[in-house]
Design an enzyme around this catalytic site. Structure first.
Site, PDB file in Angstrom:
ATOM      1  N   LYS A 205       0.772  -1.233  -0.081  1.00 49.44           N
ATOM      2  CA  LYS A 205       0.053   0.084  -0.050  1.00 49.44           C
ATOM      3  C   LYS A 205       0.807   1.210   0.009  1.00 49.44           C
ATOM      4  O   LYS A 205       0.847   2.236  -0.796  1.00 49.44           O
ATOM      5  CB  LYS A 205      -1.030   0.031   1.271  1.00 49.44           C
ATOM      6  CG  LYS A 205      -2.007   1.161   1.305  1.00 49.44           C
ATOM      7  CD  LYS A 205      -2.853   1.348   2.295  1.00 49.44           C
ATOM      8  CE  LYS A 205      -1.789   1.648   3.653  1.00 49.44           C
ATOM      9  NZ  LYS A 205      -2.688   1.957   4.793  1.00 49.44           N
ATOM     10  N   ASP A 223      -6.431   1.083   0.995  1.00 49.63           N
ATOM     11  CA  ASP A 223      -6.703   1.174   2.468  1.00 49.63           C
ATOM     12  C   ASP A 223      -8.070   0.743   2.789  1.00 49.63           C
ATOM     13  O   ASP A 223      -9.008   0.308   2.093  1.00 49.63           O
ATOM     14  CB  ASP A 223      -6.326   2.799   2.569  1.00 49.63           C
ATOM     15  CG  ASP A 223      -7.460   3.594   2.065  1.00 49.63           C
ATOM     16  OD1 ASP A 223      -8.420   3.231   1.493  1.00 49.63           O
ATOM     17  OD2 ASP A 223      -7.525   4.965   2.417  1.00 49.63           O
TER      18      ASP A 223
END
Length: 337
Positions: A205, A223
């Site tokens: 991420k 997320d």
């Protein structure tokens, strides 16, 4: 599939003559253009959507090409009654609508270079971008380069990062990644996924945030907001980040991935909240399978809007001019009333 292989696939079932007592069923199977035995005609018809979902796996494989840790091949299952083609069209229409709602969408972390974005993204774990943006000015003023932060006194860094929460672990991460940058990459942030994920505190991420916004290389940022919304919209039912990345990536051109991430995350932070989504104020309500989970009364829903959509300051102390031109307001510095 080559013509010869296809012909062979079609001829093999033809060699098996269905029993006379099942001739009627076999006739229906032929009419449906299925080349399976008559007794399986009904189940074959139900399995049709799964065959349409198959390209998602190959598309995901292509999207993951060149990555050090490629995601697994995923078959996207459309919602009940929705074809694969309809799912792709609906997903892309939602993204187009969100692009009109948030034409100024951008990463909500203040940064001036890849190093600052990398550190800020690591610090954003388990806290808000606002809190990070209020904390990093003091950090970068004292330690502007990887070499400076690598040589820093951990106790001094901990004191600066205390407002971010988990400050001891985050101090170890930012000092550790700074040492790695200084010793292995000449003080520069690498522009490759396989190099970024080797740095302390950096996962996929974080790597995609940096690649997409500091280097212009497309990536999907999965997320908590992204995960919640794509499941509400029934783009995928996957729950693991790497599988979500593959499933959603297969629905869009790779060039759209970074902006798509911004659009989805911004919508999740402003309107489509986890506990009380503002359904009555949502611009994509007609396209949302989950409409009605939140407040549907327009006036009540408006009171749930956040940041610029609700008339409040944003998360960046130094937001882009496009955000300010659209009526957005800067966030206050740390300690401001």
């Amino acid at each position: 599939m080559p013509g010869g292989a296809l012909a062979g696939a079609e001829e093999r079932p033809a060699k098996k003559s269905p029993p006379a007592k099942k001739a009627a069923v076999a006739k229906k199977a032929v009419t449906a253009k299925k080349t399976v035995p008559a007794k399986k005609a009904v189940s074959a018809k139900k399995a049709a959507p799964a065959k349409k979902a198959a390209p998602a796996g190959s598309a995901a494989k292509k999207a993951a090409a060149g990555r050090a840790a490629p995601v697994r091949k995923i078959a996207v299952s459309p919602p009940s009654g929705e074809s694969r083609t309809a799912l792709v069209r609906r997903a892309r229409r939602i993204d187009r609508e969100l692009a009109e709602v948030y034409p100024y969408a951008h990463p909500e972390l203040d940064f001036e270079n890849p190093f600052q974005l990398l550190v800020a993204t690591v610090l954003s774990a388990q806290t808000t971008d606002l809190r990070v943006n209020q904390t990093t000015p003091a950090l970068f003023a004292k330690y502007p380069t990887p070499e400076d932060l690598a040589a820093a006194d951990p106790e001094e860094v901990e004191e600066i990062l205390r407002p971010c929460g988990f400050f001891r672990a985050k101090t170890r991460s930012v000092i550790g990644l700074s040492k790695a940058l200084a010793e292995e990459f000449g003080g520069e942030v690498p522009g490759r996924l396989e190099d970024l994920v080797k740095l302390p505190g950096v996962g996929r991420k974080t790597a995609f945030v940096v690649l997409g916004n500091a280097f212009g290389r497309p990536g999907i940022t999965v997320d908590t907001h992204f995960q919640r919304l794509v499941r509400r919209w029934q783009w995928t039912q996957e729950t693991e980040p790497d599988k979500i990345e593959a499933a959603v990536g297969a629905l869009f051109p790779k060039s759209d991935w970074t902006d798509l991430s911004h659009h989805v995350i911004w919508h999740g932070r402003r309107i489509c909240h986890a506990r009380k989504p503002a359904c009555g104020a949502c611009p994509i309500a007609p396209l949302c399978p989950a409409y009605g989970e939140g407040e549907t009364d327009p006036e009540k829903a408006k009171k749930l809007l956040k940041y610029e959509k609700g008339g409040f300051p944003g998360q960046r102390l130094k937001p882009p001019q496009a955000y300010l031109d659209a009526g957005g307001r800067p966030a206050p510095p740390l300690g401001a009333a």
